[in-house]
Scaffold this active site. Structure first.
Site, PDB file in Angstrom:
ATOM      1  N   ARG A 185      97.936  26.194  -4.692  1.00 11.79           N
ATOM      2  CA  ARG A 185      96.761  25.982  -5.551  1.00 11.79           C
ATOM      3  C   ARG A 185      96.031  27.283  -5.902  1.00 11.79           C
ATOM      4  NH1 ARG A 185      99.623  22.636  -5.631  1.00 11.79           N
ATOM      5  NH2 ARG A 185      99.440  20.503  -4.904  1.00 11.79           N
ATOM      6  N   SER A 235      92.141  15.702  -5.353  1.00  9.74           N
ATOM      7  CA  SER A 235      91.954  16.064  -3.943  1.00  9.74           C
ATOM      8  C   SER A 235      90.819  17.065  -3.833  1.00  9.74           C
ATOM      9  CB  SER A 235      93.226  16.708  -3.388  1.00  9.74           C
ATOM     10  OG  SER A 235      94.270  15.785  -3.437  1.00  9.74           O
ATOM     11  N   GLU A 305      89.515  22.381  -2.621  1.00 10.00           N
ATOM     12  CA  GLU A 305      90.517  22.683  -3.645  1.00 10.00           C
ATOM     13  C   GLU A 305      89.833  22.683  -5.014  1.00 10.00           C
ATOM     14  OE1 GLU A 305      94.232  20.464  -3.568  1.00 10.00           O
ATOM     15  OE2 GLU A 305      94.189  20.305  -5.755  1.00 10.00           O
TER      16      GLU A 305
HETATM   17  C1  LIG Z   1      93.053  11.465 -10.416  1.00  9.66           C
HETATM   18  C2  LIG Z   1      93.429  12.923 -10.258  1.00  9.66           C
HETATM   19  C3  LIG Z   1      94.659  13.257  -9.695  1.00  9.66           C
HETATM   20  C4  LIG Z   1      95.017  14.599  -9.523  1.00  9.66           C
HETATM   21  N1  LIG Z   1      96.236  14.888  -8.967  1.00  9.66           N
HETATM   22  C5  LIG Z   1      96.592  16.178  -8.805  1.00  9.66           C
HETATM   23  C6  LIG Z   1      97.857  16.509  -8.212  1.00  9.66           C
HETATM   24  O1  LIG Z   1      98.654  15.659  -7.864  1.00  9.66           O
HETATM   25  N2  LIG Z   1      98.153  17.830  -8.058  1.00  9.66           N
HETATM   26  C7  LIG Z   1      97.301  18.811  -8.445  1.00  9.66           C
HETATM   27  O2  LIG Z   1      97.633  19.995  -8.294  1.00  9.66           O
HETATM   28  N3  LIG Z   1      96.109  18.526  -9.006  1.00  9.66           N
HETATM   29  C8  LIG Z   1      95.731  17.241  -9.189  1.00  9.66           C
HETATM   30  N4  LIG Z   1      94.515  16.949  -9.754  1.00  9.66           N
HETATM   31  C9  LIG Z   1      93.594  18.046 -10.114  1.00  9.66           C
HETATM   32  C10 LIG Z   1      93.745  18.606 -11.535  1.00  9.66           C
HETATM   33  O3  LIG Z   1      94.247  17.633 -12.425  1.00  9.66           O
HETATM   34  C11 LIG Z   1      94.632  19.851 -11.560  1.00  9.66           C
HETATM   35  O4  LIG Z   1      94.147  20.866 -10.723  1.00  9.66           O
HETATM   36  C12 LIG Z   1      94.761  20.400 -12.984  1.00  9.66           C
HETATM   37  O5  LIG Z   1      95.728  21.414 -13.001  1.00  9.66           O
HETATM   38  C13 LIG Z   1      93.450  20.969 -13.532  1.00  9.66           C
HETATM   39  O6  LIG Z   1      93.607  21.144 -14.917  1.00  9.66           O
HETATM   40  P1  LIG Z   1      92.375  21.048 -15.913  1.00  9.66           P
HETATM   41  O7  LIG Z   1      92.886  21.341 -17.265  1.00  9.66           O
HETATM   42  O8  LIG Z   1      91.665  19.768 -15.765  1.00  9.66           O
HETATM   43  O9  LIG Z   1      91.486  22.245 -15.385  1.00  9.66           O
HETATM   44  P2  LIG Z   1      89.911  22.286 -15.235  1.00  9.66           P
HETATM   45  O10 LIG Z   1      89.492  21.325 -14.178  1.00  9.66           O
HETATM   46  O11 LIG Z   1      89.261  22.185 -16.552  1.00  9.66           O
HETATM   47  O12 LIG Z   1      89.742  23.769 -14.674  1.00  9.66           O
HETATM   48  C14 LIG Z   1      90.252  24.136 -13.409  1.00  9.66           C
HETATM   49  C15 LIG Z   1      90.173  25.667 -13.305  1.00  9.66           C
HETATM   50  O13 LIG Z   1      91.065  26.238 -14.235  1.00  9.66           O
HETATM   51  C16 LIG Z   1      90.371  27.072 -15.150  1.00  9.66           C
HETATM   52  N5  LIG Z   1      91.008  26.935 -16.466  1.00  9.66           N
HETATM   53  C17 LIG Z   1      91.310  25.811 -17.143  1.00  9.66           C
HETATM   54  N6  LIG Z   1      91.954  26.110 -18.284  1.00  9.66           N
HETATM   55  C18 LIG Z   1      92.067  27.458 -18.323  1.00  9.66           C
HETATM   56  C19 LIG Z   1      92.638  28.388 -19.237  1.00  9.66           C
HETATM   57  N7  LIG Z   1      93.233  28.000 -20.386  1.00  9.66           N
HETATM   58  N8  LIG Z   1      92.567  29.706 -18.930  1.00  9.66           N
HETATM   59  C20 LIG Z   1      91.952  30.133 -17.808  1.00  9.66           C
HETATM   60  N9  LIG Z   1      91.388  29.312 -16.918  1.00  9.66           N
HETATM   61  C21 LIG Z   1      91.455  27.977 -17.162  1.00  9.66           C
HETATM   62  C22 LIG Z   1      88.929  26.587 -15.125  1.00  9.66           C
HETATM   63  O14 LIG Z   1      88.037  27.628 -15.505  1.00  9.66           O
HETATM   64  C23 LIG Z   1      88.790  26.205 -13.661  1.00  9.66           C
HETATM   65  O15 LIG Z   1      88.560  27.336 -12.862  1.00  9.66           O
HETATM   66  C24 LIG Z   1      94.127  15.622  -9.942  1.00  9.66           C
HETATM   67  C25 LIG Z   1      92.894  15.285 -10.522  1.00  9.66           C
HETATM   68  C26 LIG Z   1      92.552  13.950 -10.684  1.00  9.66           C
HETATM   69  C27 LIG Z   1      91.222  13.617 -11.313  1.00  9.66           C
END
Ligand SMILES: Cc1cc2nc3c(=O)[nH]c(=O)nc-3n(C[C@H](O)[C@H](O)[C@H](O)COP(=O)(O)OP(=O)(O)OC[C@H]3O[C@@H](n4cnc5c(N)ncnc54)[C@H](O)[C@@H]3O)c2cc1C
Length: 312
Positions: A185, A235, A305
């Site tokens: 992560r 998580s 996380e």
């Molecule tokens: C129901 C549920 C289930 C999930 N299951 C998993 C799982 O199985 N495995 C897992 O790893 N995660 C899981 N997640 C967490 C999440 O979906 C992941 O971490 C995902 O990769 C985050 O992506 P996001 O676009 O929503 O990022 P955001 O939440 O919008 O941002 C996360 C971080 O990334 C940065 N960021 C986003 N986009 C960019 C970009 N283009 N450039 C630079 N920085 C950026 C943001 O500034 C922030 O620091 C889950 C979440 C939920 C709600």
């Protein structure tokens, strides 16, 4: 510049330059981040700027850096806890052309704003194997690269061949996976604050039926174990070496524990869910209570996380 008048003038100048870098309709002020996070929690962002191309993204970040205005790049907000006071500065939301995907044999190029789960399913439909782990991860490609998102024994590190970033030098650079220092992560771009523009994935041709079966198995596991019917940010804690955060939390007697409308999920103790009107303060207090309880019970200090941003 000091005092409320100076601040208002600086904000007007910033707004003007952001509008010039994009278009008026895409610069919004005071937008509640609860509208843009899967937790449905978070105070207002001073500015929310939606950018639709790599050029707009470059220009907006250039304006922010030039004016020393802090910025946060938002994906789909599925791993974020935004504090109740909101976010000072500019939240940049990639969209439009930045969600494009192109397929070329076993290679896929996906823009930062592309939805990870949709991309995974499209890869599967085309008989490309490697993304089955991601069918239920609700984030964007950009967020997944930053977080090295993963599940079911796989992760982005296994499929990313290279990615294009805007680094501190305000130009787009292609960086091969070998230099991205993916960890559990974490990633080098996360540590260095690089902005993902797109990622190139290298997959493998696979058997359509086998891919479909793995996708269905993963989806069924999620539906059975995760509280996907309630707002959450996935998580809350990283997995401590050799242990599962959810099990430790259960064993410490915290499952179902509640502060305000924030609750340790009854279905999966590794999740905190928003039962309706939880605030970031509720979630943060619950996180601390859980950490203390697990420390006292098992001697393990859980590390979050999810990304905690913004002001109280
Ligand atoms: C129901 C549920 C289930 C999930 N299951 C998993 C799982 O199985 N495995 C897992 O790893 N995660 C899981 N997640 C967490 C999440 O979906 C992941 O971490 C995902 O990769 C985050 O992506 P996001 O676009 O929503 O990022 P955001 O939440 O919008 O941002 C996360 C971080 O990334 C940065 N960021 C986003 N986009 C960019 C970009 N283009 N450039 C630079 N920085 C950026 C943001 O500034 C922030 O620091 C889950 C979440 C939920 C709600």
């Amino acid at each position: 510049m000091s005092g409320p008048c100076g601040r208002a003038e600086a904000d007007r100048a910033l707004e003007k330059s952001l509008v010039e870098a994009t278009s008026r309709a895409r610069v919004e002020r005071g937008v509640p981040m609860s509208r843009h996070t899967s937790f449905k929690i978070g105070g207002p962002a001073d500015f929310l700027v939606t950018v639709e191309s790599a050029g707009e993204l470059l220009r907006v970040l250039g304006e922010c850096r030039g004016r020393r205005v802090p910025f946060l790049v938002l994906g789909r907000g599925t791993n974020l806890l935004v504090r109740d006071g909101g976010i000072r500065g500019v939240v940049v939301r990639p969209a439009g052309d930045l969600a494009a995907t192109t397929f070329d044999g076993e290679r896929v190029r996906a823009g930062a704003a592309a939805g990870l789960a949709d991309l995974a399913r499209e890869c599967g439909r085309r008989g490309l194997s490697g993304m089955e782990f991601a069918v239920g991860i609700p984030g964007s490609v950009g967020g997944a690269v930053i977080m090295n998102a993963g599940a079911y024994d796989s992760e982005m590190a296994k499929v990313v061949e290279s990615a294009d970033f805007i680094t501190s030098r305000d130009l787009i650079e292609s960086v091969p996976a070998g230099l991205l220092e993916f960890g559990y992560r974490t990633s080098r771009p996360q540590r260095e604050g690089w902005v993902v523009v797109s990622a190139t994935l290298r997959l493998a041709c696979g058997d359509l039926a086998a891919i479909r079966r793995r996708e269905e198995e993963n989806t069924a596991k999620r539906e059975a174990r995760q509280p996907i019917d309630l707002p959450s940010a996935g998580s809350v804690f990283k997995r401590p070496p050799g242990r599962y955060a959810g099990t430790l939390i259960q064993e410490a007697g915290c499952q179902g524990l509640r502060v305000g409308d924030a609750q340790v999920s009854e279905r999966h103790a590794g999740f905190i869910v928003n039962l309706g009107s939880a605030t970031a303060r509720d979630v943060l207090e619950l996180i601390e209570r859980v950490r203390q309880a697990v420390q006292a019970h098992a001697g393990v200090w859980l590390e979050p996380e999810l990304r905690i941003v913004g002001e109280d």
